[in-house]
Write an enzyme that holds these catalytic residues in place. Structure first.
Site, mmCIF file in Angstrom:
data_model
loop_
_atom_site.group_PDB
_atom_site.id
_atom_site.type_symbol
_atom_site.label_atom_id
_atom_site.label_comp_id
_atom_site.label_asym_id
_atom_site.label_seq_id
_atom_site.Cartn_x
_atom_site.Cartn_y
_atom_site.Cartn_z
ATOM 1 N N ASP B 349 -13.306 37.888 63.955
ATOM 2 C CA ASP B 349 -14.704 38.192 63.687
ATOM 3 C C ASP B 349 -15.544 37.890 64.933
ATOM 4 O O ASP B 349 -15.382 36.839 65.555
ATOM 5 C CB ASP B 349 -15.163 37.325 62.505
ATOM 6 C CG ASP B 349 -16.550 37.678 62.024
ATOM 7 O OD1 ASP B 349 -16.742 38.811 61.585
ATOM 8 O OD2 ASP B 349 -17.436 36.795 62.087
ATOM 9 N N GLU B 386 -12.964 42.207 66.777
ATOM 10 C CA GLU B 386 -14.248 42.847 66.503
ATOM 11 C C GLU B 386 -15.015 42.647 67.801
ATOM 12 O O GLU B 386 -15.513 41.557 68.075
ATOM 13 C CB GLU B 386 -14.971 42.196 65.326
ATOM 14 C CG GLU B 386 -16.252 42.929 64.965
ATOM 15 C CD GLU B 386 -17.081 42.215 63.890
ATOM 16 O OE1 GLU B 386 -17.728 42.904 63.104
ATOM 17 O OE2 GLU B 386 -17.096 40.979 63.841
#
Lengths: 110, 705
Positions: B349, B386
């Site tokens: 993330d 990401e």
């Protein structure tokens, strides 16, 4: 924890009564593991076991491993619904044959 | 011979002790006792605090004797501990000087960052006892799971089809009809469904222990409590979320999660974890002290020169990932999940944060990313970034890859969305996206599988909402509709939200099919969002992070009411798996290098061989030469994909095939079910081998064989 065992012909019936957890795991291990002799069939009656903890499940698996290593077999009978469910969800149940009664357990062993 | 180190050398009150081993960090079971090891660069002293399970007061506090500290590591062995029934924490003594970055406070009991099980939120949604001095309670774990012959599957990335899911959302809805809704166990029950759909990898939104009650607040309109539902806020990096386990109340979440991984593997399905290393649940200066802040604030967090928390995550603090100590924690953590849980890969993330130096500046060669890329235990794990963060760093195409890292391709998502809604100027962009984005990756010798292709993910609209809403509708998040992205590139097909107008409904169905058709014929790694295959809606909410209700829960009755969509997804997935030419390891060369008479990929439009690349074009088509599949190493059929995103029907002339072959129709989103798609292998012959009408806003896929 009460542990009784009785051997009839090649089947050893082990009767556990009480919680199987970290407090009782060692006792069970000491008393039950020596019964796992070569080719021995073991019927473990759990009808009087109300609760099994993580440590308890590990004692069962240890027993399973020892019995299988010596070409024996093990069947569990009388598991409460909750214990059966816990064993199922955590994958422990995959290792065991289970039956509802001693009679059907004996049939599974023979 | 008996070892002598199984005997105590010290005692404290009723507890027998011995000097511990500093390594490994955390807690280790040793003969006769338990080894505790914890480090802090700035603490002066440390106390081990032991509780009986769930007790409000400690049963004992054992100060570490001075001689038990080696370097900055405190370690000791406690003998004869009933380790299944204790919880442990630490008190750290040191300076309290926030300006200098120090937040030591020995009134706080701190969780071990290496805790393998964390209690305190054992059952999802049960309100915690806020008066308890120790909220997130480290426990001692059994790491002796019997994996038998299991191992991570190592599916080649080009063959992966990822399904992104939230553990609780997948089965919490009553219609899921499972024994333990919302749990790991329930996912295991639903494996037959995942197999029917055909995916071979599940990517789980965060499963590390988090606190669903963090920042919880009532919805002023409905009174319903809003939670930290998604879990992008880690409490314990080494612990699976207890509230996701049916056996969390028994502390067996570790076994339950492992049993899930093992069974998924047995069924050919990999497990990727969405991991959040960019920040922690401790928030900023006003947040709770759970662990890191009290252990060694200055080491673990990126701090401004005045001692405030940098906020590149948008969540209050930023983990100091390129500090050598923190880097080791991250590495230890991933190695642990890969080896102990047989995890197949990780999606990071806001991964761009992992490439910032301790002062926030982006590094050219971030040591953390390099270490992970070359680690021997992680060597076969998928590493997916990401590739952006909340601090404005956007690295899609330029994320430091070290030959290993793949990326969530945000540019793929945006291009497909714009093309799908009929925007002009997209044809050139689309050609790159469908080829696996060579414009972004080829120059750095990164192959098509660098690109994780997705149109929807947990962030943003679901697919059904992408074609039903122009604007986000996040009012129920109680942030005045300010949260969530505004860049949705969505189109409602003529009416905002639900409608009974048959024309609009049909168009929406077709647009969903168009989307998945494009996704499944793209080179790279396709990822679909849980529920898109049955048209799941979030009523236009594009940021449902706080809802433990139907906005997030998958309504399984949709698989009946949207059976056509499900069928279309399923057949598209089967088609992808059947055709290696869709799953290349290397980029196309746009030339014929096997002597088939056709380039590996060729470009077309309404005229065969003449693609319309002009600015106003909404139409284009491509053909893949089956003889070039996997660089000519395997034989496949030819595949032609025609896309008409114009609002009028057009005649497409199609390229001729080698003499012995004929075009067959696999999919035509403009046709009514069941003729919109065929089971791979049963495609009917195309009537006119020279061309066909492609309906308005429709995609056709032909197979030449």
């Amino acid at each position: 924890m009460k542990i009784n065992n009785l051997t009839i012909e090649e089947v050893t019936l082990i009767d556990l009564a009480g919680n199987v957890d970290a407090n009782t795991a060692l006792t069970i291990q000491e008393k039950v593991l020596p019964l796992a002799q070569t080719g021995r069939k073991i019927l473990m009656d759990m009808t009087k076991v109300p609760y099994m903890s993580s440590a308890g499940l590990r004692v069962l698996l240890l027993l399973y491993r020892q019995v299988s290593a010596k070409d024996g077999r093990i069947v569990l009978v009388g598991l409460s619904e909750e214990i059966q469910d816990t064993m199922s969800v955590t994958g422990f149940l995959d290792f065991f044959t289970t039956r509802e009664t001693i009679q059907s357990g004996l049939e599974a062993l023979n | 011979m008996e070892r002598i180190d199984i005997h105590p050398t010290h005692a404290y009150k009723d507890f027998k002790l011995r000097r511990g081993r500093p390594f490994p960090f955390g807690v280790t079971l040793v003969p006769g006792g338990v080894n505790f090891s914890i480090f802090s660069s700035h603490a002066k002293s440390c106390t081990l605090v032991l509780f009986r399970k769930r007790a409000s007061e400690p049963m004992i506090e054992i100060p570490f004797p001075d001689e038990f500290r080696i370097g900055n590591v405190f370690s000791l062995i406690v003998f004869d501990l009933d380790y299944e029934n204790v919880e442990y924490g630490y008190r750290m003594d040191g300076p309290f000087n926030p300006k200098a970055g120090h937040w030591f406070d020995n009134s706080k009991i701190l969780m071990d960052p290496y805790a393998k099980i964390v209690g305190g939120r054992d059952v999802w949604g049960v309100t915690p006892d806020w008066n308890n001095v120790y909220q997130h309670r480290a426990r001692i774990a059994f790491d002796d799971f019997d994996w038998e012959n299991d191992r991570p599957l190592e599916i080649p990335p080009e063959d992966q089809i990822i399904y992104e899911m939230h553990v609780r959302s997948f089965t919490r809805h009553p219609s899921a009809n499972v024994k333990h809704p919302g749990t790991f166990a329930a996912i295991r029950e639903k494996i037959p469904y995942l197999k029917e759909l055909g995916i071979n990898c599940v990517e789980l939104m965060p499963v590390y222990e988090f606190d669903e009650f963090e920042n919880n607040r009532p919805n002023p309109v409905t009174g319903e409590r809003l939670l930290n539902y998604w879990g992008y806020s880690t409490v314990g990096f080494f612990a699976p979320k207890a509230g996701y386990a049916a056996t969390g109340k028994l502390g067996m979440q570790m076994d339950e999660f492992k049993a899930l991984v093992k069974t998924l593997h047995r069924n050919g399905i990999e497990v990727i974890l969405d991991v959040v290393f960019n920040h922690t649940a401790e928030g900023n200066e006003y947040g709770n002290t759970i662990s890191f802040r009290g252990l060694d604030n200055q080491t673990y967090y990126m701090l401004t020169p005045d001692g405030y928390y940098f906020n590149f995550s948008g969540c209050g603090n930023t983990l100091n990932c390129n500090n050598p100590i923190v880097r080791s924690v991250v590495l230890d953590c991933l190695r642990y999940w890969a080896s102990e849980y047989h995890i197949d890969g990780f999606r990071f993330d806001l991964a761009s944060i992992l490439g910032r130096d301790p002062w926030g500046a982006p590094l050219a060669n971030p040591p953390l990313l390099e270490i992970l890329a070359f680690d021997p235990i992680l060597a076969k794990c998928k590493l997916i970034a990401e590739a952006w963060d909340a601090g404005g760093l956007y690295q899609v195409g330029s994320f430091p890859a070290f030959g290993r890292w793949a990326e969530w391709n945000g540019r793929y998502r945006d291009a497909i969305r714009k093309f799908l809604k009929g925007e002009i100027g997209m044809v050139g962009d689309m050609a790159q996206r469908l080829q696996g984005s060579p414009d972004l990756y080829a120059s750095a010798a990164r192959g098509p599988t660098t690109s994780v292709n997705f149109i929807t993910c947990h962030d943003g609209f679901t697919l059904a909402d992408l074609v039903a809403y122009n604007e986000k509708h996040n009012e129920s998040n109680c942030e005045n509709n300010q949260d969530g992205t505004n860049d949705n590139y969505s189109w409602n097909c003529g009416w905002e939200g639900p409608t009974d107008e048959p024309g609009i409904k049909t168009l929406r169905q077709r647009q969903m099919k168009n989307a998945v058709a494009m996704l499944m014929v793209s080179q790279g790694v396709p990822m679909i969002l849980m529920g898109d295959e049955m048209g799941r809606t979030q009523n236009g909410n594009n940021n449902t992070y706080c809802h433990d209700n139907e906005l997030n829960w998958l309504d399984w009755t949709l698989s009946k009411s949207n059976a056509d969509i499900f069928r279309f997804f399923k057949h598209c997935i089967t088609f992808r798996k059947a055709h290696p030419v869709l799953r290349n390891k290397h980029h196309f060369r746009n030339v014929d290098y096997v002597g088939s008479g056709y380039a590996d990929i060729t470009w077309h439009g309404t005229q065969a061989w003449n693609a319309d690349w002009s600015h106003f074009s909404r139409i284009f088509a491509f053909m893949l030469c089956g003889k070039h599949a996997k660089e000519g190493t395997v034989q496949d059929n030819y595949i032609y994909v025609g896309m008409n995103m114009h609002w009028e029907t057009h005649w497409f002339n199609i390229p001729g095939l080698p003499e012995e072959m004929k075009w067959h129709v696999f999919a035509n989103t403009g046709a009514n079910p069941p003729e919109d798609i065929w089971q791979s292998g049963t495609e009917p012959v195309l009537e006119n081998q020279y061309g066909l009408l492609v309906g308005e806003r429709s995609v056709i896929i032909l197979v030449g064989k």
